[in-house]
Design a protein around this motif. Structure first.
Motif, PDB file in Angstrom:
ATOM      1  N   UNK A   1      31.513   7.175  23.329  1.00 22.90           N
ATOM      2  CA  UNK A   1      32.193   7.877  22.668  1.00 22.90           C
ATOM      3  C   UNK A   1      33.634   8.207  23.406  1.00 22.90           C
ATOM      4  N   UNK A   2      34.579   8.356  22.930  1.00 23.60           N
ATOM      5  CA  UNK A   2      35.916   8.702  23.518  1.00 23.60           C
ATOM      6  C   UNK A   2      36.504   9.881  22.385  1.00 23.60           C
ATOM      7  N   UNK A   3      36.573  11.311  22.907  1.00 24.90           N
ATOM      8  CA  UNK A   3      37.308  12.144  22.261  1.00 24.90           C
ATOM      9  C   UNK A   3      38.678  12.449  22.712  1.00 24.90           C
ATOM     10  N   UNK A   4      39.803  12.575  22.004  1.00 22.95           N
ATOM     11  CA  UNK A   4      40.949  12.450  22.421  1.00 22.95           C
ATOM     12  C   UNK A   4      41.787  13.411  21.828  1.00 22.95           C
ATOM     13  N   UNK A   5      42.614  14.324  22.530  1.00 19.43           N
ATOM     14  CA  UNK A   5      43.473  15.217  21.679  1.00 19.43           C
ATOM     15  C   UNK A   5      44.788  14.956  21.696  1.00 19.43           C
ATOM     16  N   UNK A   6      45.453  14.879  20.429  1.00 17.11           N
ATOM     17  CA  UNK A   6      46.667  14.356  20.357  1.00 17.11           C
ATOM     18  C   UNK A   6      47.550  15.490  21.120  1.00 17.11           C
ATOM     19  N   UNK A   7      48.614  15.169  21.924  1.00 15.52           N
ATOM     20  CA  UNK A   7      49.418  16.027  22.545  1.00 15.52           C
ATOM     21  C   UNK A   7      50.175  17.052  21.704  1.00 15.52           C
ATOM     22  N   UNK A   8      50.719  18.069  22.155  1.00 11.91           N
ATOM     23  CA  UNK A   8      51.408  18.946  21.277  1.00 11.91           C
ATOM     24  C   UNK A   8      52.614  18.242  20.679  1.00 11.91           C
ATOM     25  N   UNK A   9      53.433  17.267  21.545  1.00  9.59           N
ATOM     26  CA  UNK A   9      54.474  16.671  21.056  1.00  9.59           C
ATOM     27  C   UNK A   9      54.247  16.125  19.758  1.00  9.59           C
TER      28      UNK A   9
ATOM     29  N   UNK B   1      48.464   2.081  15.956  1.00  8.21           N
ATOM     30  CA  UNK B   1      49.275   1.819  17.519  1.00  8.21           C
ATOM     31  C   UNK B   1      48.861   0.400  17.917  1.00  8.21           C
ATOM     32  N   UNK B   2      49.692  -0.540  18.004  1.00  8.23           N
ATOM     33  CA  UNK B   2      49.664  -1.882  18.210  1.00  8.23           C
ATOM     34  C   UNK B   2      49.016  -2.053  19.667  1.00  8.23           C
ATOM     35  N   UNK B   3      49.270  -1.072  20.420  1.00  8.88           N
ATOM     36  CA  UNK B   3      48.682  -1.299  21.848  1.00  8.88           C
ATOM     37  C   UNK B   3      47.386  -0.899  21.830  1.00  8.88           C
ATOM     38  N   UNK B   4      46.665  -0.552  20.669  1.00 11.66           N
ATOM     39  CA  UNK B   4      45.212  -0.140  20.766  1.00 11.66           C
ATOM     40  C   UNK B   4      44.445  -0.941  19.657  1.00 11.66           C
ATOM     41  N   UNK B   5      45.315  -1.923  19.362  1.00 12.04           N
ATOM     42  CA  UNK B   5      44.660  -2.790  18.129  1.00 12.04           C
ATOM     43  C   UNK B   5      43.244  -3.643  18.765  1.00 12.04           C
ATOM     44  N   UNK B   6      43.164  -3.772  19.972  1.00 15.37           N
ATOM     45  CA  UNK B   6      41.984  -4.476  20.470  1.00 15.37           C
ATOM     46  C   UNK B   6      40.595  -3.823  20.777  1.00 15.37           C
ATOM     47  N   UNK B   7      40.927  -2.486  20.495  1.00 16.12           N
ATOM     48  CA  UNK B   7      39.766  -1.578  20.921  1.00 16.12           C
ATOM     49  C   UNK B   7      38.754  -2.023  19.876  1.00 16.12           C
ATOM     50  N   UNK B   8      37.257  -1.759  20.405  1.00 14.52           N
ATOM     51  CA  UNK B   8      36.221  -2.159  19.522  1.00 14.52           C
ATOM     52  C   UNK B   8      36.228  -1.101  18.399  1.00 14.52           C
ATOM     53  N   UNK B   9      36.434   0.333  18.609  1.00 14.40           N
ATOM     54  CA  UNK B   9      36.405   1.115  17.843  1.00 14.40           C
ATOM     55  C   UNK B   9      37.524   0.807  16.718  1.00 14.40           C
ATOM     56  N   UNK B  10      38.703   0.416  16.973  1.00 13.44           N
ATOM     57  CA  UNK B  10      39.556   0.112  15.938  1.00 13.44           C
ATOM     58  C   UNK B  10      39.088  -0.910  15.111  1.00 13.44           C
TER      59      UNK B  10
ATOM     60  N   UNK C   1      35.902   2.219  23.776  1.00 18.49           N
ATOM     61  CA  UNK C   1      34.679   2.923  23.448  1.00 18.49           C
ATOM     62  C   UNK C   1      34.292   2.411  21.813  1.00 18.49           C
ATOM     63  N   UNK C   2      33.022   2.685  21.532  1.00 16.24           N
ATOM     64  CA  UNK C   2      32.469   2.116  20.412  1.00 16.24           C
ATOM     65  C   UNK C   2      33.082   3.113  19.154  1.00 16.24           C
ATOM     66  N   UNK C   3      33.134   4.354  19.504  1.00 12.48           N
ATOM     67  CA  UNK C   3      33.619   5.221  18.498  1.00 12.48           C
ATOM     68  C   UNK C   3      35.012   6.129  19.216  1.00 12.48           C
ATOM     69  N   UNK C   4      36.082   6.737  18.498  1.00  6.27           N
ATOM     70  CA  UNK C   4      36.964   7.249  18.965  1.00  6.27           C
ATOM     71  C   UNK C   4      37.183   8.470  17.931  1.00  6.27           C
TER      72      UNK C   4
ATOM     73  N   UNK D   1      30.320  18.401  26.410  1.00  2.53           N
ATOM     74  CA  UNK D   1      28.855  18.772  25.872  1.00  2.53           C
ATOM     75  C   UNK D   1      28.232  18.119  24.565  1.00  2.53           C
ATOM     76  N   UNK D   2      29.178  18.469  23.640  1.00  2.00           N
ATOM     77  CA  UNK D   2      28.992  18.207  22.213  1.00  2.00           C
ATOM     78  C   UNK D   2      28.603  16.545  22.105  1.00  2.00           C
ATOM     79  N   UNK D   3      29.722  15.820  22.813  1.00  2.00           N
ATOM     80  CA  UNK D   3      29.345  14.344  22.734  1.00  2.00           C
ATOM     81  C   UNK D   3      28.058  14.018  23.381  1.00  2.00           C
ATOM     82  N   UNK D   4      27.546  14.537  24.392  1.00  2.00           N
ATOM     83  CA  UNK D   4      26.331  14.143  24.965  1.00  2.00           C
ATOM     84  C   UNK D   4      25.190  14.353  24.289  1.00  2.00           C
TER      85      UNK D   4
END
Length: 338
Positions: free
Chosen positions: A172-180, A251-260, A229-232, A196-199
């Motif tokens: 699992x990957x938890x990501x925050x989108x930057x404030x920008x 985002x084309x840069x991330x198109x090959x990710x398993x989760x995508x 990651x399997x899940x984002x 902690x929640x992810x685990x």
């Protein structure tokens, strides 16, 4: 077993320790006052003692105004305000998060103003801090009831996820989108609630070990790809997380990710506040994440049901009030219809 013993100790402590005089003029100060407010309003009538609070709206609205119609009448001051401002409210008690201790303790002590510092960063700290609030507010019995509610719901999750083998846990990957608002992504530190929640939800946080700092750390697209990651799960504190998740998927840069490729990129649920952070809603984040990662394991648990029960028990919203005031604010990829 150790966690269970600690929890029982907290409950016993708040039941047997004599009540302190309830504080009649309370001020919430420093950073994270919105989380302090959410915690203090777990106690019926506590809001009547609150006279002022430091600003803490994250951009999705002011939750306390839905809980307490008189909240808007209370004084809101800047979270960086000094002790002179705090003292001007003539408080019996100032509540602050522990991260503010070094900034305020000495000066407030010099003025003879009592303070209580709360951690409010992990589930265990929530149990301890709710016990503390029960003593401060003279309502230890309700504090024990609140702790029991949290512990019961957490046990329903962890009694199952702790039995999973490593091969049964998705990455699992938890990501925050930057404030920008641009495609800049950040991961939390190892010790924070998100990890902690992810685990505890039965996942493997792939970012663990990559951020040893004390705040969100920016990660590159290359690093995200290496984790694969399997899940984002996408977090956005100021706007709809589902929209941020859609942007991530496009985002084309991330198109090959398993989760995508497998359609497993989700916006972390939110209402007035996101469910991933160390707010009273952390139990909703745990419930949603566990069911999303392991749907077959939690067919008997409803995210909707848990959410309605949470707002009813914790803040007194009946069914009609919940669907009028809370349900319309819920965003993200909950997976169930409110």
């Amino acid at each position: 077993m150790e966690r269970t013993i600690r929890l029982l100790t907290f409950i016993l402590m708040i039941l047997v320790v004599g009540s302190v005089d309830a504080q009649q003029r309370i001020v919430l100060a420093g950073r994270g006052a919105n989380m302090l407010a959410d915690a203090i309003y777990l106690f019926p009538d506590a809001g009547k003692r609150l006279v002022a609070y430091s600003s803490g709206d994250q951009g999705l609205g002011l939750f306390m105004s839905e809980v307490d119609p008189a909240f808007k009448e209370k004084v809101c001051f800047d979270k960086s305000a000094g002790v002179e401002v705090i003292a001007s409210f003539k408080p019996d008690l100032v509540l602050l998060k522990s991260i503010s201790r070094s900034q305020y303790e000495a000066a407030l002590n010099a003025l003879g103003i009592r303070q209580v510092y709360l951690m409010l960063e992990t589930p265990e700290q929530y149990y301890e801090d709710i016990a503390t609030l029960g003593k401060v507010l003279g309502n230890q019995v309700h504090a024990a009831e609140v702790i029991s509610w949290y512990a019961g719901h957490e046990k329903k999750i962890m009694s199952r996820t702790t039995k999973l083998s490593a091969s049964q846990k998705p990455k699992v990957l938890l990501l925050q989108l930057a404030a920008s608002g641009e495609s800049v992504w950040k991961v939390p530190p190892d010790s924070w609630m998100q990890t902690i929640l992810a685990e505890r939800a039965g996942g493997i946080p792939v970012w663990k070990g990559a951020n040893l700092g004390s705040g969100w750390a920016t990660v590159s697209v290359e690093q995200i790809a290496a984790w694969n990651p399997d899940v984002v799960c996408i977090i956005n504190y100021r706007a709809n997380s589902s929209e941020a998740a859609e942007a991530f998927k496009k985002d084309k840069r991330l198109s090959s990710l398993k989760a995508v490729r497998e359609g497993k990129v989700y916006g972390f649920p939110q209402d007035f506040y996101s469910w991933d952070q160390p707010d009273t809603r952390w139990i909703l984040g745990l419930t949603w994440l566990a069911k999303m990662l392991h749907p077959a394991l939690f067919t008997d648990i409803s995210v909707i049901g848990t959410t309605e029960d949470f707002f009813n028990f914790m803040y007194g919203f009946d069914e009609a009030a919940f669907h009028t005031n809370i349900a319309p604010k819920i965003q993200g990829d909950v997976g169930e219809q409110f």
